[in-house]
Scaffold this motif. Sequence first.
Motif, short mmCIF file in Angstrom:
data_model
loop_
_atom_site.label_atom_id
_atom_site.label_comp_id
_atom_site.label_asym_id
_atom_site.label_seq_id
_atom_site.Cartn_x
_atom_site.Cartn_y
_atom_site.Cartn_z
N SER A 131 0.98 -1.12 0.02
CA SER A 131 -0.01 0.03 -0.11
C SER A 131 0.69 1.19 0.00
O SER A 131 0.49 2.15 -0.49
N PHE A 132 2.00 1.23 0.58
CA PHE A 132 2.98 2.21 0.64
C PHE A 132 3.11 2.76 -0.76
O PHE A 132 3.26 3.85 -1.23
N ALA A 135 0.08 3.94 -2.86
CA ALA A 135 -0.18 5.34 -2.17
C ALA A 135 0.88 6.42 -3.00
O ALA A 135 0.25 7.56 -3.11
N GLU A 136 1.98 6.12 -2.80
CA GLU A 136 3.09 7.08 -3.44
C GLU A 136 2.59 7.34 -4.97
O GLU A 136 2.81 8.66 -5.49
N GLU A 139 -0.39 9.37 -5.34
CA GLU A 139 -0.44 10.75 -5.11
C GLU A 139 -0.01 11.54 -6.38
O GLU A 139 -0.32 12.43 -6.54
N THR A 152 -7.07 6.71 -0.81
CA THR A 152 -6.13 5.61 -1.12
C THR A 152 -6.58 4.32 -0.45
O THR A 152 -6.43 3.19 -1.28
N TYR A 153 -7.22 4.02 0.52
CA TYR A 153 -7.30 2.78 1.19
C TYR A 153 -8.64 2.11 0.34
O TYR A 153 -8.52 1.01 0.09
N PHE A 156 -6.57 0.90 -2.66
CA PHE A 156 -5.86 -0.30 -2.42
C PHE A 156 -6.80 -1.53 -2.17
O PHE A 156 -6.46 -2.53 -2.58
#
Lengths: 206, 77
Positions: A131-132, A135-136, A139, A152-153, A156
């Motif tokens: 997820s990191f 998310a990046e 963004e 984001t959640y 994912f």
Amino acid sequence: MLGPTTTRADKKQATRAALISAAMRVYELDGIAAARTADVAAAADVAHGTVFVHFPSREALFVAAIEDFGGKLASRLHELAADGAHVREVLEAHLRGLAEHEGFYSRLAIEAPLLPREARQSLLSIQSAISFHIAEAAERDEAASLIKPIPTYLLFNTWIGLVHYYLANRDLFAPDGSVIERCGAELIEHFMSLIVPCPNQKEETS
Amino acid sequence: MKTCIACGMPMKNAEDYPGGDTSLDYCVHCARPDGSMQSYDEKAASMAAFIVRTQGLDEGVALATAKEMMAKLPAWS
């Protein structure tokens, strides 16, 4: 071949790695919760008692296997998802990383809610690493209006839900081989079609 | 390649380090604005917030998860 400087600790480490590797093969065939340590020992070609020299319990063995897999997947994703990668590239990297241990990960996806807490925590650690990266990338892509603004959640969880459904039912989608190899590209295309703005939206947001 | 002692993130480039200081053992996400490493409570809170934002877990579950993840990292074990 082990050299003359091989220490007792090296041998111990090699046996531990062999047990984890054997466990992953046994889990793939028999399931994580149902797998027997005697079968893991046989697959690693060691005595049954050797398993417990390295892992105090059956649970400790499968937590170690999940953590070993998670560490490798996170490193692979870090390598594959290059700096400045777009969401599509991260998803491709994610599937490539999962494909390396597809059978084991499929079992993990199916059985996770039933596994002991520590094993579930280990899976959450794996998901956090994935997820990191998503998310990046999201963004960056959202700032460039390449994808819709989506929490984001949800981005994912929608992706993971899709991938896990296909992995959990891999016998239905790809009975003779890898479901990632057979359906992965289509899943990425479909997912991207859900998050990319339609042409009119893109003009409005740019 | 070093791995952050406080969150486990691989640190590949100078921008992964606070102020680009590659001699440090923790990453930019685990640093305070002055560059020092976050405390245990600060890190647990920021990691839990990250889990909520990226995976949507309940806040209490996210905090417990963050603490269990931290227990396996060199800075906190």
